[in-house]
Motif scaffolding. Sequence first.
Motif, short mmCIF file in Angstrom:
data_model
loop_
_atom_site.label_atom_id
_atom_site.label_comp_id
_atom_site.label_asym_id
_atom_site.label_seq_id
_atom_site.Cartn_x
_atom_site.Cartn_y
_atom_site.Cartn_z
N VAL A 101 43.41 88.93 48.56
CA VAL A 101 42.65 90.18 48.61
C VAL A 101 42.84 90.91 47.29
CG1 VAL A 101 42.40 92.39 49.79
CG2 VAL A 101 43.02 90.34 51.10
N PRO A 102 41.74 91.08 46.54
CA PRO A 102 40.41 90.54 46.76
C PRO A 102 40.37 89.04 46.44
CG PRO A 102 40.43 91.72 44.69
CD PRO A 102 41.80 91.90 45.32
N ARG A 103 39.31 88.39 46.89
CA ARG A 103 39.16 86.94 46.71
C ARG A 103 38.81 86.63 45.26
NH1 ARG A 103 40.43 82.07 47.63
NH2 ARG A 103 38.84 80.56 48.19
N THR A 104 39.63 85.74 44.66
CA THR A 104 39.39 85.31 43.28
C THR A 104 39.04 83.83 43.19
OG1 THR A 104 41.73 84.82 42.95
CG2 THR A 104 40.98 87.04 42.35
N GLY A 105 39.16 83.12 44.30
CA GLY A 105 38.81 81.71 44.31
C GLY A 105 39.99 80.77 44.33
N LEU A 106 41.21 81.28 44.55
CA LEU A 106 42.36 80.39 44.67
C LEU A 106 42.12 79.42 45.82
CD1 LEU A 106 45.34 82.90 44.24
CD2 LEU A 106 44.41 81.32 42.53
N ASP A 107 42.68 78.21 45.71
CA ASP A 107 42.52 77.22 46.77
C ASP A 107 43.03 77.78 48.09
OD1 ASP A 107 41.41 75.34 45.11
OD2 ASP A 107 43.27 74.23 44.79
N CYS A 108 42.19 77.64 49.12
CA CYS A 108 42.55 78.07 50.47
C CYS A 108 41.79 77.16 51.43
CB CYS A 108 42.19 79.54 50.70
SG CYS A 108 42.62 80.14 52.35
N ALA A 109 42.48 76.26 52.06
CA ALA A 109 41.85 75.26 52.93
C ALA A 109 41.01 75.90 54.03
CB ALA A 109 42.91 74.34 53.53
N GLU A 110 41.46 77.03 54.58
CA GLU A 110 40.73 77.69 55.66
C GLU A 110 39.36 78.21 55.22
OE1 GLU A 110 43.05 80.18 58.72
OE2 GLU A 110 44.22 80.29 56.87
N LEU A 111 39.20 78.44 53.91
CA LEU A 111 37.96 79.03 53.42
C LEU A 111 36.95 78.01 52.88
CD1 LEU A 111 39.39 82.21 51.69
CD2 LEU A 111 38.23 82.02 53.91
N VAL A 112 37.30 76.74 52.87
CA VAL A 112 36.38 75.73 52.33
C VAL A 112 35.04 75.76 53.08
CG1 VAL A 112 35.98 73.26 52.03
CG2 VAL A 112 38.18 74.26 51.40
N VAL A 113 35.07 75.69 54.40
CA VAL A 113 33.84 75.65 55.19
C VAL A 113 33.09 76.98 55.13
CG1 VAL A 113 32.89 75.41 57.52
CG2 VAL A 113 34.57 73.76 56.66
N PRO A 114 33.73 78.13 55.42
CA PRO A 114 32.95 79.37 55.38
C PRO A 114 32.36 79.67 53.99
CG PRO A 114 35.26 79.83 55.89
CD PRO A 114 35.09 78.36 55.93
N GLU A 115 33.08 79.36 52.93
CA GLU A 115 32.54 79.63 51.60
C GLU A 115 31.37 78.70 51.26
OE1 GLU A 115 35.67 79.98 48.66
OE2 GLU A 115 36.08 82.02 49.35
N ARG A 116 31.44 77.46 51.72
CA ARG A 116 30.32 76.53 51.50
C ARG A 116 29.09 77.01 52.27
NH1 ARG A 116 28.69 72.85 54.73
NH2 ARG A 116 30.68 72.64 55.81
N LEU A 117 29.29 77.38 53.54
CA LEU A 117 28.19 77.88 54.37
C LEU A 117 27.59 79.16 53.79
CD1 LEU A 117 29.73 77.37 57.93
CD2 LEU A 117 27.87 76.03 56.91
N PHE A 118 28.44 80.08 53.37
CA PHE A 118 28.00 81.38 52.85
C PHE A 118 27.23 81.22 51.55
CE2 PHE A 118 28.43 85.62 51.04
CZ PHE A 118 28.31 86.45 52.14
N SER A 119 27.76 80.42 50.62
CA SER A 119 27.10 80.25 49.33
C SER A 119 25.75 79.57 49.48
CB SER A 119 28.00 79.50 48.34
OG SER A 119 28.31 78.22 48.83
N ALA A 120 25.63 78.61 50.39
CA ALA A 120 24.34 77.95 50.63
C ALA A 120 23.36 78.90 51.30
CB ALA A 120 24.56 76.70 51.49
N LYS A 121 23.82 79.64 52.30
CA LYS A 121 22.95 80.52 53.09
C LYS A 121 22.38 81.67 52.26
CE LYS A 121 23.13 83.17 57.45
NZ LYS A 121 23.99 83.46 58.62
#
Length: 156
Positions: A101-121
């Motif tokens: 917090v705030p998100r800078t893009g550090l590796d976080c396994a839990e965020l791989v799917v939501p960030e992929r979905l969000f960026s595409a959507k």
Amino acid sequence: MNAAQRHGRRIMMTDAERDAYLAEQRTCRVATVSAEGMPHVAALWFVWDGTSLWLYSLVRSLRWSQLRHTPKAAVVVDDGVEYGELRGVELRGEVSFVGEVPRTGLDCAELVVPERLFSAKYFGLDSLPHDERHAWIRLTPQAVRSWDFTKLSGPA
């Protein structure tokens, strides 16, 4: 079973219908409450991964500070103009904060799917551009309600 219960079951979305509906909708309304009990509702973009609703929120927002204090939310996603077109989903439960917090893009396994979905959507991209102003809130609902009034015009 009374008439209202029959009506409610008839318009309820199946899990597959709910998942498809949440994937296609772009904006939700998030309800939070202050420490003093004052409600607040704000529109926000989201993604649904089939289990949790992911909210990418400004960390300097009233919503963020209220959820930090009282980590419970109700979220509504709905559409339709005429009565027979109304559809929606309400999700309620406790939230958790995922990633830095705030998100800078550090590796976080839990965020791989939501960030992929969000960026595409929302951006049509393969990866999410981080602005260092937002961070992730996950709502894994304890209660889900849905309605699809278009079902009323079909066979009984």
